[in-house]
Scaffold this motif. Structure first.
Motif, PDB file in Angstrom:
ATOM      1  N   ALA A  63      16.179   3.869 -18.775  1.00  0.00           N
ATOM      2  CA  ALA A  63      16.978   2.714 -18.354  1.00  0.00           C
ATOM      3  C   ALA A  63      17.266   2.780 -16.861  1.00  0.00           C
ATOM      4  CB  ALA A  63      18.283   2.692 -19.162  1.00  0.00           C
ATOM      5  N   ASP A  64      17.582   4.015 -16.356  1.00  0.00           N
ATOM      6  CA  ASP A  64      17.810   4.188 -14.921  1.00  0.00           C
ATOM      7  C   ASP A  64      16.553   3.845 -14.130  1.00  0.00           C
ATOM      8  OD1 ASP A  64      20.328   4.962 -15.546  1.00  0.00           O
ATOM      9  OD2 ASP A  64      19.970   7.139 -15.298  1.00  0.00           O
ATOM     10  N   THR A  65      15.428   4.316 -14.638  1.00  0.00           N
ATOM     11  CA  THR A  65      14.150   4.051 -13.966  1.00  0.00           C
ATOM     12  C   THR A  65      13.914   2.553 -13.836  1.00  0.00           C
ATOM     13  OG1 THR A  65      13.302   6.079 -14.924  1.00  0.00           O
ATOM     14  CG2 THR A  65      11.662   4.563 -14.004  1.00  0.00           C
ATOM     15  N   ARG A  66      14.221   1.854 -14.935  1.00  0.00           N
ATOM     16  CA  ARG A  66      14.040   0.402 -14.906  1.00  0.00           C
ATOM     17  C   ARG A  66      14.862  -0.225 -13.767  1.00  0.00           C
ATOM     18  NH1 ARG A  66      12.894  -4.308 -18.014  1.00  0.00           N
ATOM     19  NH2 ARG A  66      12.235  -3.258 -19.913  1.00  0.00           N
ATOM     20  N   ILE A  67      16.099   0.220 -13.659  1.00  0.00           N
ATOM     21  CA  ILE A  67      16.953  -0.353 -12.594  1.00  0.00           C
ATOM     22  C   ILE A  67      16.395   0.010 -11.204  1.00  0.00           C
ATOM     23  CG2 ILE A  67      19.250  -0.189 -11.506  1.00  0.00           C
ATOM     24  CD1 ILE A  67      20.262   0.200 -14.504  1.00  0.00           C
ATOM     25  N   ARG A  68      15.966   1.319 -11.103  1.00  0.00           N
ATOM     26  CA  ARG A  68      15.487   1.785  -9.795  1.00  0.00           C
ATOM     27  C   ARG A  68      14.215   1.043  -9.375  1.00  0.00           C
ATOM     28  NH1 ARG A  68      15.000   6.753 -11.188  1.00  0.00           N
ATOM     29  NH2 ARG A  68      12.738   6.912 -11.035  1.00  0.00           N
ATOM     30  N   LEU A  69      13.298   0.813 -10.325  1.00  0.00           N
ATOM     31  CA  LEU A  69      12.020   0.219  -9.963  1.00  0.00           C
ATOM     32  C   LEU A  69      12.005  -1.299 -10.009  1.00  0.00           C
ATOM     33  CD1 LEU A  69       9.470   2.663 -11.645  1.00  0.00           C
ATOM     34  CD2 LEU A  69      10.386   2.688  -9.334  1.00  0.00           C
ATOM     35  N   VAL A  90       1.851  -7.893  -5.577  1.00  0.00           N
ATOM     36  CA  VAL A  90       3.230  -7.597  -6.037  1.00  0.00           C
ATOM     37  C   VAL A  90       3.328  -7.789  -7.547  1.00  0.00           C
ATOM     38  CG1 VAL A  90       5.617  -8.345  -5.914  1.00  0.00           C
ATOM     39  CG2 VAL A  90       4.282  -8.108  -3.828  1.00  0.00           C
ATOM     40  N   GLN A  91       2.749  -8.906  -7.986  1.00  0.00           N
ATOM     41  CA  GLN A  91       2.820  -9.179  -9.429  1.00  0.00           C
ATOM     42  C   GLN A  91       2.120  -8.111 -10.240  1.00  0.00           C
ATOM     43  OE1 GLN A  91       1.333 -13.137 -10.153  1.00  0.00           O
ATOM     44  NE2 GLN A  91       3.184 -14.056  -9.287  1.00  0.00           N
ATOM     45  N   SER A  92       0.997  -7.659  -9.787  1.00  0.00           N
ATOM     46  CA  SER A  92       0.260  -6.660 -10.561  1.00  0.00           C
ATOM     47  C   SER A  92       1.019  -5.350 -10.591  1.00  0.00           C
ATOM     48  CB  SER A  92      -1.172  -6.539 -10.020  1.00  0.00           C
ATOM     49  OG  SER A  92      -1.372  -5.324  -9.341  1.00  0.00           O
ATOM     50  N   LEU A  93       1.673  -5.032  -9.451  1.00  0.00           N
ATOM     51  CA  LEU A  93       2.511  -3.823  -9.423  1.00  0.00           C
ATOM     52  C   LEU A  93       3.648  -3.960 -10.448  1.00  0.00           C
ATOM     53  CD1 LEU A  93       3.215  -2.602  -5.780  1.00  0.00           C
ATOM     54  CD2 LEU A  93       2.214  -1.308  -7.686  1.00  0.00           C
ATOM     55  N   GLU A  94       4.262  -5.111 -10.365  1.00  0.00           N
ATOM     56  CA  GLU A  94       5.404  -5.344 -11.255  1.00  0.00           C
ATOM     57  C   GLU A  94       4.979  -5.242 -12.721  1.00  0.00           C
ATOM     58  OE1 GLU A  94       7.200  -9.246 -10.929  1.00  0.00           O
ATOM     59  OE2 GLU A  94       9.156  -8.414 -11.452  1.00  0.00           O
ATOM     60  N   ARG A  95       3.800  -5.777 -13.041  1.00  0.00           N
ATOM     61  CA  ARG A  95       3.312  -5.755 -14.420  1.00  0.00           C
ATOM     62  C   ARG A  95       3.062  -4.331 -14.880  1.00  0.00           C
ATOM     63  NH1 ARG A  95      -0.390  -9.392 -13.748  1.00  0.00           N
ATOM     64  NH2 ARG A  95      -2.100  -7.935 -13.486  1.00  0.00           N
ATOM     65  N   GLU A 107      12.613  -1.289  -4.357  1.00  0.00           N
ATOM     66  CA  GLU A 107      11.620  -1.536  -3.321  1.00  0.00           C
ATOM     67  C   GLU A 107      10.836  -2.805  -3.629  1.00  0.00           C
ATOM     68  OE1 GLU A 107      11.110   0.309  -0.664  1.00  0.00           O
ATOM     69  OE2 GLU A 107      12.187   2.183  -1.103  1.00  0.00           O
ATOM     70  N   LEU A 108      10.559  -2.955  -4.905  1.00  0.00           N
ATOM     71  CA  LEU A 108       9.761  -4.094  -5.311  1.00  0.00           C
ATOM     72  C   LEU A 108      10.506  -5.398  -5.021  1.00  0.00           C
ATOM     73  CD1 LEU A 108       6.962  -4.357  -6.702  1.00  0.00           C
ATOM     74  CD2 LEU A 108       8.211  -4.754  -8.836  1.00  0.00           C
ATOM     75  N   ALA A 109      11.828  -5.351  -5.252  1.00  0.00           N
ATOM     76  CA  ALA A 109      12.640  -6.542  -4.982  1.00  0.00           C
ATOM     77  C   ALA A 109      12.625  -6.856  -3.491  1.00  0.00           C
ATOM     78  CB  ALA A 109      14.070  -6.321  -5.489  1.00  0.00           C
ATOM     79  N   GLU A 123       0.823  -1.196   0.000  1.00  0.00           N
ATOM     80  CA  GLU A 123       0.000   0.000   0.000  1.00  0.00           C
ATOM     81  C   GLU A 123       0.861   1.252   0.000  1.00  0.00           C
ATOM     82  OE1 GLU A 123      -3.240   0.523  -0.498  1.00  0.00           O
ATOM     83  OE2 GLU A 123      -3.239  -1.650  -0.907  1.00  0.00           O
ATOM     84  N   GLN A 124       1.942   1.183   0.741  1.00  0.00           N
ATOM     85  CA  GLN A 124       2.838   2.352   0.817  1.00  0.00           C
ATOM     86  C   GLN A 124       3.502   2.607  -0.543  1.00  0.00           C
ATOM     87  OE1 GLN A 124       5.627   1.557   3.964  1.00  0.00           O
ATOM     88  NE2 GLN A 124       4.097   1.842   5.579  1.00  0.00           N
ATOM     89  N   LEU A 125       3.815   1.541  -1.233  1.00  0.00           N
ATOM     90  CA  LEU A 125       4.545   1.646  -2.503  1.00  0.00           C
ATOM     91  C   LEU A 125       3.678   2.203  -3.627  1.00  0.00           C
ATOM     92  CD1 LEU A 125       7.459   0.985  -3.017  1.00  0.00           C
ATOM     93  CD2 LEU A 125       6.780  -1.309  -3.778  1.00  0.00           C
ATOM     94  N   LYS A 126       2.411   1.933  -3.594  1.00  0.00           N
ATOM     95  CA  LYS A 126       1.515   2.238  -4.713  1.00  0.00           C
ATOM     96  C   LYS A 126       1.555   3.677  -5.205  1.00  0.00           C
ATOM     97  CE  LYS A 126      -2.071  -1.129  -5.451  1.00  0.00           C
ATOM     98  NZ  LYS A 126      -3.466  -1.517  -5.180  1.00  0.00           N
ATOM     99  N   PRO A 127       1.375   4.654  -4.327  1.00  0.00           N
ATOM    100  CA  PRO A 127       1.377   6.052  -4.829  1.00  0.00           C
ATOM    101  C   PRO A 127       2.719   6.435  -5.480  1.00  0.00           C
ATOM    102  CG  PRO A 127       1.168   5.983  -2.414  1.00  0.00           C
ATOM    103  CD  PRO A 127       1.168   4.581  -2.869  1.00  0.00           C
TER     104      PRO A 127
END
Ligand SMILES: [Zn+2]
Lengths: 681, 360
Positions: free
Chosen positions: B40-46, B75-80, B52-54, B6-10
């Motif tokens: 590309a940086d964003t991809r690494i960060r997220l 988690v999966q839906s966030l990741e998708r 956080e997702l990891a 929930e914290q991660l979503k926004p």
């Protein structure tokens, strides 16, 4: 040959227009080149073939018309007349050279008045392109054109002894001919002489002293038949060709002399007055007619031409032509005016051309085996195409060249020391009497010509024969050559930007391309000392170990002869050596399944070092060695290096570094052993 | 719902909004590349190992068994969502980059190709090969032979007698050894018949030599083409048929021929042959003017022909009562000059490349 339409009508009745007449004559082989109007007459310009001297007269042409018109000629029968008895005639005419004078007739006309010709005669002569001189001269000229028999009139009173002797000239004897040229004679020439001296070159031209003048009152008219070869030789030797000699050397009608003489005498008496004397006729051996045998002329016509002409029509055509079939026989008698009828095929042609070539069917011969090119034609064609794709234009130069090129070129065509040049007796292009032993001079002329036209970038090739040797009754040999010349830069098809400058390696590439096109092994190039090439930039070319030619930069001395200021590269190969080399067969090798390893190695070498020795030394028996190839050669500040790539590969595994190192060291050791070279650090 | 996701979503919603707000329109190559690096940086960060997702994924062990399935789904839906947003941004940037790069490589397609100037075949070669092809297809074998010949082959065997005008040396080149440069390719007839015997069908192209001073219509060397067909039953009809057939194949099916009586020592009967002009189709007129190749006559005079003279057959050991044959010949230079409207045949041997390169 000019034929007057009006004069033709004197000899045969016909109602064809001048153009129709021209067509009718062309159809039977008397090609009319043009029809012109002259005064009230039409003139047909006929281009006669050399076998038909009988048509060098209106009579002969009229006879050709008589077949399609199916009409008689308007000829009066020749008046029968007893010639002067030989005992008496001998006082006027004596023939000493009867081998060269087969028949001689003469008639004396006394009391003649020489003067201008009447208008009709002047016009007739004009229409056939002849100028009027006086009545007597015009008449002899006119009768020659009418009946085909040349004749000559003498002023009897100017003939020493008032007599004629027909004999060979004495060596060194002289005569001034009607054209006012003094001519020296020799004993091969037949002369009409008086009691003392030559008065006419028999059958060629009269002498100026004995000719007809305004004062002439007594005329001796000569109408004779001379040996054809003798007249030809005399005319040639004296450089004197006349209407008379032209007819005599081709052959006139020996049995037409009396008609021609009578006709001229009649006109002289009519137009110049005078009284004719007795006819003198010296004809020791009567000519026998040629007999041609044809068992079935109609069948023979069919056999050779495919034409269906029945026997009646064959006989009608031949009879009109004067070729008489002997009654109830298979023999045809050739007329005295035809020297060209000797065999049955001649009769077939006479029938066919009058029946009409246009009636011959058009059909292909029955089918036959397959056609074939010359044995190497396909390979030569591919060589031409390959060179053309490389930018070479095919040249063709004359086979005879100037003698000045002798000894300037090393000749690949000379295979042994006694191969001499082939030389012409004379040239039509000044100096060009040498049959080319090399095609290089011709191609260099072409380079010169193109440079003159500001074409600086050139690639030319020629394929052709050279000529060498022979002598002692042997025909020379005629080897085929492939020769190239190039200069300037590579050229692009659609831009003016010059490409890379061309050098020896472009010339070599051309020959390598030829070898590759032919599928034969790559030629081997060895340093050459050819004298027409520059030392150090010249190579002899070997194909399968056989010397095939050379290639290199043109020697400066030759270049300066041609005023060539730029580098020109030339090469010449014996085409037959290339074509006789056996093509390499294709041997399929399975594709490599394991990766190979390459090592580039650089050697410091001196300037005279030859890459070919390195290529040969870089080897080993080890099956892991997969050959070498040149990477490049570099030269700076007098130091030269060569880099080659050595390849290693196994068919059944990936090689380890140790394995590669071991073979590589063997190869390097072999190089070191053969050449004393070690890789540059 | 677990608190961590929930914290991660926004946070993630903001990132996704930022990604989807990327507008590639009007970007320069540099800007586009910078943006691509940001993504590309964003991809690494997220999505990277330290994102956080990891961390969230690693914490799954701490989730109670009953909540674990829901957690995983979240988690999966966030990741998708994140992945889709990033890939969409990447692909639009990549497309733009490719477009920009290709645009930088734009060329003028109308500039000429980089082609080495090709060479050329000599026009005599071109025509010779075309005619050879026609005759080979008609069952003829191509032949050639010596260019320097004895008088026997150049004259005697061809029924040209000693005193014939054609034999006078003003027409023929002689070598100092007394050999002749062949003055006609008919010499090949003799040599071929000697070699191959009869029946025979050959075509012999080659160089011949006559002592003519070069002018617009003469050269002392030129090329002739000679055909010979000897068999049982050959007639002039076959000559006419053959000549007509190859001229049709060369100049088109409407071509007609004309044979006129003539004289050659080696044929009897003899004929010259003409064909209807290829330019004006025999009318004598071309585009309102007098036609040039035929000089207004509608006919082009080409060569000589006839039935092989029995003396020639006999000289080759062939019995003329059993066999008959036709022969024909013509000059290649004259024909080439006519076909290409070349006014001066000397050009053929001058090798001016401006002339040569016109023929392919
Ligand atoms: Zn035309």
């Amino acid at each position: 040959m000019n034929i007057s339409y009006n004069l033709l009508k004197d000899l045969i009745d016909f109602d064809l227009s001048p153009d129709e007449t021209a067509k009718a004559l062309t159809r039977v082989g008397l090609a009319v080149e043009g029809v012109h109007t002259v005064g009230g007459d039409f003139v047909l310009d006929i281009d006669l073939t050399s076998n038909r001297p009988d048509c060098l007269s209106h009579l002969g042409v009229a006879r050709e018309l008589s077949i399609s018109l199916d009409r008689e000629l308007k000829l009066r029968p020749v008046e029968a007349e007893m010639p002067m008895p030989p005992v008496l005639a001998g006082d006027v005419v004596r023939v000493d050279a009867s081998d060269l004078c087969h028949r001689f007739t003469a008639r004396i006309i006394r009391g003649v008045k020489v003067g201008p010709s009447p208008q009709w005669l002047v016009e007739r002569l004009e229409s056939i392109g002849e100028r009027s001189i006086n009545n007597v001269a015009d008449i002899t000229n006119y009768v020659m054109h009418e009946l085909g028999q040349p004749m000559h009139s003498f002023d009897l009173d100017k003939l020493s002894g008032n007599r004629i002797v027909v004999r060979r000239a004495a060596d060194g004897e002289k005569i001034t001919t009607l054209d006012e040229v003094e001519r020296e004679l020799d004993s091969s020439m037949l002369m009409i002489c008086d009691a003392e001296k030559p008065v006419a070159v028999a059958g060629v031209m009269g002498g100026i002293e004995s000719g007809i003048s305004d004062e002439t009152t007594n005329v001796l008219l000569e109408v004779a038949y001379f040996d054809r070869a003798s007249i030809r030789a005399t005319s040639r030797n004296l450089g004197l060709a006349t209407e008379a000699s032209y007819r005599f050397e081709r052959g006139v009608d020996i049995d037409n002399l009396k008609r021609a003489s009578d006709r001229a005498v009649e006109l002289i008496c009519e137009l110049a007055g005078g009284e004719k004397g007795e006819f003198i006729d010296i004809y020791p051996t009567h000519q026998t007619a040629t007999i041609v045998v044809s068992n079935d002329i109609s069948a023979s016509v069919k056999r050779l031409t495919g034409l269906n002409v029945d026997e009646v029509e064959c006989d009608r055509i031949l009879t009109r032509l004067g070729i008489a079939r002997q009654p109830d026989s298979n023999e045809y008698k050739s007329p005295s005016w035809r020297h060209d009828i000797a065999i049955e095929e001649d009769l077939v042609e006479e029938v066919a051309r009058h029946f009409g070539y246009e009636n011959i069917e058009s059909e292909l011969p029955p089918a036959y085996g397959a056609g074939e090119y010359l044995p190497s034609e396909d390979r030569i064609r591919s060589v031409r195409s390959a060179l053309s794709a490389l930018g070479f234009s095919e040249a063709m130069t004359y086979s005879f060249i100037d003698v000045e090129h002798d000894d300037k070129f090393d000749l690949v065509t000379v295979q042994d020391s006694n191969s001499g040049f082939v030389t012409l007796k004379d040239a039509v292009i000044e100096g060009a009497v040498r049959m080319r032993p090399t095609m290089l001079p011709g191609l260099l002329d072409a380079v010169r010509l193109n440079l003159n036209y500001q074409r600086r970038n050139l690639k030319l090739f020629e394929i052709g024969k050279a000529f060498i040797g022979g002598g002692n009754g042997q025909l020379p040999s005629e080897p085929r050559l492939l020769t190239i010349a190039l200069t300037g830069s590579e050229v692009f098809a659609s831009t003016v930007a010059d490409g890379r400058g061309q050098d020896l390696f472009d010339a070599k590439a051309a020959f390598e391309t030829v070898a590759s096109t032919l599928g034969i092994s790559m030629p081997e190039f060895r340093s050459s000392a050819a004298k027409h090439l520059t030392a150090g930039r010249a190579a002899d070319v070997y194909v399968d170990g056989v010397l095939a030619g050379s290639v290199g930069r043109l020697h400066d001395s030759i270049a300066s002869n041609y005023k060539l200021k730029r580098d020109v590269f030339v090469g010449e190969l014996l085409l037959d050596v290339l074509l006789s080399a056996s093509p390499e067969s294709v041997v399929y090798k399975p594709l490599p399944r394991f990766p190979g390893v390459s090592r580039d190695v650089t050697f410091a070498v001196d300037r005279n070092f030859q890459y070919s020795s390195l290529a040969a030394a870089a080897t080993t028996d080890d099956t892991l060695f997969d050959g070498s190839k040149l990477v490049g050669t570099f030269e700076r500040d007098g130091e030269r290096t060569i880099t080659i790539r050595l390849n290693y590969r196994s068919d059944d595994r990936t090689l380890t570094d140790n394995e590669v190192e071991a073979v590589h060291n063997t190869v390097l050791a072999n190089i070191q052993h053969s050449l004393g070279l070690s890789p540059k650090a | 719902m677990d608190t961590n996701t929930e914290q991660l979503k926004p946070l993630i919603a903001d990132e996704i909004a930022a990604l989807s707000s990327i507008n590639v329109d009007g970007l320069s190559l540099d800007e586009c590349e910078a943006k691509r690096r940001e993504v590309a940086d964003t991809r690494i960060r997220l999505l990277g190992k330290k994102s956080e997702l990891a961390n969230l994924k690693k914490s799954i062990g701490a989730i109670t068994a009953e909540d674990r399935a829901a957690f995983a789904q979240n988690v999966q839906s966030l990741e998708r969502e994140i992945t889709e947003a990033i890939e969409s941004a990447e692909s639009s940037l990549d497309r733009k980059l490719a477009d920009l790069k290709n645009e930088a490589e734009r060329v003028d397609v109308t500039l000429p190709g980089r082609r080495i100037a090709p060479g050329s075949h000599h026009p005599i070669t071109v025509l010779r090969q075309r005619i050879e092809d026609i005759f080979v297809s008609m069952g003829y074998t191509i032949e050639d032979d010596r260019e320097i010949e004895t008088d026997y082959y150049n004259f005697d065997a061809l029924n040209i007698p000693e005193n014939h005008p054609a034999r006078e040396s003003q027409d023929t080149f002689y070598t100092t050894d007394g050999f002749a440069l062949r003055s006609q390719t008919s010499t090949v007839q003799i040599r071929a018949m000697e070699r191959r015997g009869v029946p025979i069908r050959i075509l012999a192209p080659g160089k011949v030599f006559r002592r003519d001073t070069p002018d617009m219509t003469h050269t002392p060397m030129f090329h002739q083409l000679e055909g010979l067909c000897v068999d049982k039953g050959i007639t002039m009809a076959h000559l006419k048929g053959t000549v007509t057939e190859w001229l049709k194949r060369l100049f088109g099916p409407d071509t007609v021929t004309r044979f006129r009586p003539s004289y050659f020592p080696f044929t009897e009967p003899s004929a010259e042959f003409d064909f209807s002009c290829f330019k004006c189709n025999g009318t004598g007129e071309f585009e309102g003017d007098r036609c040039r190749p035929c000089k207004g006559s509608g006919w082009i005079e080409l060569g000589g022909s006839g039935m092989v003279h029995p003396n020639v057959l006999r000289a080759c050991g062939v019995d003329p009562t059993v066999y008959s044959g036709f022969a024909f010949g013509f000059g290649l230079e004259r024909m080439t000059a006519m076909m290409y409207n070349i006014d001066d045949i000397r050009h053929m041997f001058e090798n001016d490349v401006r002339f040569l390169e016109q023929f392919r």
